[in-house]
Every structure is written in structure tokens, then in C-alpha cells.
Design a protein around this motif. Structure first.
Motif, mmCIF file in Angstrom:
data_model
loop_
_atom_site.group_PDB
_atom_site.id
_atom_site.type_symbol
_atom_site.label_atom_id
_atom_site.label_comp_id
_atom_site.label_asym_id
_atom_site.label_seq_id
_atom_site.Cartn_x
_atom_site.Cartn_y
_atom_site.Cartn_z
ATOM 1 N N VAL A 101 6.256 -1.239 12.973
ATOM 2 C CA VAL A 101 6.654 -1.169 11.566
ATOM 3 C C VAL A 101 5.547 -1.713 10.683
ATOM 4 O O VAL A 101 5.161 -1.091 9.684
ATOM 5 N N ARG A 102 4.988 -2.872 11.041
ATOM 6 C CA ARG A 102 3.939 -3.469 10.226
ATOM 7 C C ARG A 102 2.697 -2.585 10.174
ATOM 8 O O ARG A 102 2.086 -2.410 9.114
ATOM 9 N N GLU A 103 2.329 -1.988 11.311
ATOM 10 C CA GLU A 103 1.148 -1.119 11.345
ATOM 11 C C GLU A 103 1.329 0.091 10.445
ATOM 12 O O GLU A 103 0.406 0.486 9.724
ATOM 13 N N MET A 104 2.515 0.668 10.468
ATOM 14 C CA MET A 104 2.772 1.851 9.654
ATOM 15 C C MET A 104 2.729 1.515 8.167
ATOM 16 O O MET A 104 2.122 2.235 7.369
ATOM 17 N N VAL A 105 3.368 0.401 7.793
ATOM 18 C CA VAL A 105 3.389 0.012 6.382
ATOM 19 C C VAL A 105 1.978 -0.345 5.912
ATOM 20 O O VAL A 105 1.567 0.026 4.809
ATOM 21 N N ARG A 106 1.208 -1.049 6.755
ATOM 22 C CA ARG A 106 -0.166 -1.404 6.389
ATOM 23 C C ARG A 106 -1.015 -0.145 6.215
ATOM 24 O O ARG A 106 -1.817 -0.046 5.278
ATOM 25 N N HIS A 107 -0.839 0.830 7.107
ATOM 26 C CA HIS A 107 -1.617 2.067 7.039
ATOM 27 C C HIS A 107 -1.359 2.805 5.722
ATOM 28 O O HIS A 107 -2.304 3.184 5.018
ATOM 29 N N VAL A 108 -0.092 2.997 5.379
ATOM 30 C CA VAL A 108 0.237 3.724 4.151
ATOM 31 C C VAL A 108 -0.164 2.913 2.923
ATOM 32 O O VAL A 108 -0.678 3.464 1.943
ATOM 33 N N GLY A 109 0.013 1.595 2.971
ATOM 34 C CA GLY A 109 -0.369 0.760 1.851
ATOM 35 C C GLY A 109 -1.850 0.825 1.534
ATOM 36 O O GLY A 109 -2.255 0.617 0.383
ATOM 37 N N GLY A 110 -2.662 1.161 2.540
ATOM 38 C CA GLY A 110 -4.095 1.257 2.324
ATOM 39 C C GLY A 110 -4.513 2.382 1.399
ATOM 40 O O GLY A 110 -5.656 2.402 0.922
ATOM 41 N N PHE A 111 -3.605 3.321 1.132
ATOM 42 C CA PHE A 111 -3.923 4.437 0.232
ATOM 43 C C PHE A 111 -3.687 4.088 -1.237
ATOM 44 O O PHE A 111 -4.003 4.892 -2.115
ATOM 45 N N TYR A 112 -3.110 2.924 -1.515
ATOM 46 C CA TYR A 112 -2.735 2.573 -2.880
ATOM 47 C C TYR A 112 -3.523 1.365 -3.378
ATOM 48 O O TYR A 112 -3.646 0.373 -2.654
ATOM 49 N N PRO A 113 -4.034 1.425 -4.597
ATOM 50 C CA PRO A 113 -4.633 0.228 -5.200
ATOM 51 C C PRO A 113 -3.538 -0.761 -5.574
ATOM 52 O O PRO A 113 -2.492 -0.385 -6.111
ATOM 53 N N GLY A 114 -3.728 -2.017 -5.253
ATOM 54 C CA GLY A 114 -2.742 -3.032 -5.630
ATOM 55 C C GLY A 114 -1.441 -2.938 -4.882
ATOM 56 O O GLY A 114 -0.387 -3.303 -5.421
ATOM 57 N N ALA A 115 -1.470 -2.463 -3.634
ATOM 58 C CA ALA A 115 -0.243 -2.312 -2.854
ATOM 59 C C ALA A 115 0.370 -3.667 -2.517
ATOM 60 O O ALA A 115 -0.308 -4.697 -2.476
ATOM 61 N N ARG A 116 1.680 -3.659 -2.279
ATOM 62 C CA ARG A 116 2.337 -4.849 -1.761
ATOM 63 C C ARG A 116 1.822 -5.144 -0.352
ATOM 64 O O ARG A 116 1.381 -4.242 0.359
#
Length: 278
Positions: free
Chosen positions: A93-108
């Protein structure tokens, strides 16, 4: 500037209108729900707003831009939770959220998002080991990791148990309280009533009613149904204002502990609007 402004939206397939002239405004910070039966045109409408489907006609502005032409900077400002989402089953779960978050500036941060959706105990679990409801929470996490200004939720609580649904509702209220605009499509009318500031009912590609949950389709002005027990029999009467009837019943000695008063539910109004029969 409104979050969404739509005028004369149409989408035609093989000469048939799936969306037949929708006008729609969604204010910033609003929770707006689209209701309608399968095939009514609501999913097509939302896909056009998301920039995933081209329209046949009409003017559409989402966060001030035409979603059919907007670029990656605009896309980073919206979040989407699809009805049927695919996942990378072997990632945690953490890996998936981190991966997708990397596409956004200022992600949570991943842990912040995972905590928000109630998956802290499962953050190091592989997605393929999760239940259907837990996977749905991962979908929601991916939709909000980028701190979207506008969040599209398509049947977000499918597979949730009642407690999980209430927890999710609290999350949506928190996001709206932080200024996120939310467009919700759901078949759960109690969910729409609990969350939406305003809602619209779509049928045959058109909006047939729009308003708050309390006023949709003239609901607030609907007649009250008064029911009571008298001489051992259950009796009912429909009146615009039950005050006079209650006074009469009191004068005749009716046991008021048997009395109930109800007005049309959101489900009653919705079924009338879409022409459904029960």
C-alpha cells in the motif's frame, strides 16, 4: 470563478444522444452529487469533465480550463477515484501511494494519506492480499494523494461495510472543509443525502431536477403522511400541514404514542423523477 461551468453539453454516439444538453454549475468547495440510473448519461458527463472523453457540443470549463484541451498542470489539480480501478497487486500500500504521489507537486506524504483512508495497519501489506473494501480505500488514497482542488468520486464506497462507509463520509467532510470541491456519483441515496450540499438527477441524458437534498423535486413542499391507530385499526391521511389533523385526533382521544408523521424520502422523490415504479 466556479469550479465547474457547463452549458449545452452533448455527447452523441451513432446518432443517439447519451448526453442531451446539460447545463451545470458547481461552486468551489461544494460537495455536488450526480444521481441517475445506469445508462442515464451521468458517467459520460463526468468523464467529459475529467478530460477522459471528448464532447460533441457545448461549452465546458473545469477549474477555469477546457478539460478537452488542458495539459498536465491542470490534471495535477484534480483527483479521480474511478468505479473500476486497476492496481499493482504486488506493491505494498505504501509503495503504491508513494509511486502515484510522485507525479504531483506538493503531494501528501504516503503515511498521511494511508492514515486518512484508514489503512495504517495495512500500509506494508501487498495490495493483492487486501479485501475488496480495503482495495477500494487504496483507490481513494490514490485519488487524494495529490491534494486535488477538485475530486471526482465514482461509487467510492462500493464494498465498504457500514462502519467503513461512515468513516469515509467523515473523510469527505474533512476534505470539503479544507476547500476541496467534490463531485460524487453514487447509487446510495443515503450517502448523497448525508454528504451533498446540492445534487442533480440525470435521466435520458438530461438533468431532470436539481437542488438541495431537502428541496429536490419539491420534496420540502410534499404532503405529510400522518398515521395513527384508532379503534384497533391503523389509519393514514396525507395533508399539507398536519397541525390541524393532530389537534382533531387529540380532541377525539386518539393515543398519540401511535402517531407517526413522515414526508417523502429522497428515494421517493428520486424514483418519481426517473419514472421508476415500485
Amino acid at each position: 470563478m466556479e469550479a465547474i461551468e457547463v452549458t449545452g453539453l452533448r455527447k452523441t454516439y451513432s446518432g443517439r444522444d447519451a448526453v442531451a444538453g446539460i447545463d451545470l454549475v458547481v461552486a468551489r468547495g461544494e460537495i455536488f452529487s450526480l444521481l441517475g440510473p445506469n445508462g442515464a448519461g451521468k458517467t459520460t458527463t463526468v468523464e467529459i469533465l475529467e478530460g477522459h472523453r471528448r464532447r460533441t457540443a457545448g461549452d465546458v470549463r473545469v477549474l477555469g480550463e477546457d478539460p478537452g484541451r488542458a495539459g498536465s498542470a491542470w490534471r495535477s489539480r484534480i483527483g479521480i477515484v474511478l468505479q473500476d480501478a486497476s492496481d499493482a497487486a504486488d506493491l505494498t500500500v505504501r509503495e503504491m501511494v508513494r509511486h502515484v504521489g510522485g507525479f504531483y507537486p506538493g503531494a501528501r506524504t504516503p503515511d498521511e494519506v494511508i492514515d486518512l483512508v484508514g489503512l495504517t495497519a495495512k500500509r506494508d501489506s501487498r495490495i493483492r492480499t487486501l479485501s475488496g473494501g480495503q482495495r477500494r480505500r487504496v483507490d481513494v488514497a490514490l485519488g487524494i494523494v495529490g491534494r486535488p482542488e477538485l475530486l471526482f468520486l465514482d461509487e467510492p464506497t462500493t464494498g465498504f461495510d457500514p462502519e467503513a462507509r461512515r468513516q469515509f463520509w467523515d473523510l469527505i467532510r474533512t476534505l470539503a472543509g479544507d476547500g476541496t470541491t467534490i463531485v460524487l456519483t453514487t447509487h446510495y441515496l443515503d450517502e448523497a443525502e448525508a454528504l451533498a450540499d446540492r445534487l442533480a438527477v440525470v435521466a435520458d441524458g438530461r438533468i431532470v431536477a436539481e437542488g438541495t437534498p431537502a428541496t429536490l423535486g419539491g420534496r420540502a413542499a410534499g404532503q405529510a403522511r400522518v398515521a395513527w391507530t384508532e379503534d384497533g385499526a391503523r389509519r393514514t391521511e396525507q395533508v399539507a400541514d398536519p397541525t390541524g389533523l393532530i389537534r382533531r385526533l387529540l380532541d377525539t382521544g386518539v393515543d398519540l404514542t401511535t402517531l407517526t408523521i413522515s414526508r417523502p424520502t429522497l428515494e421517493d422523490v428520486y424514483l418519481d423523477l426517473i419514472g421508476a415504479t415500485r
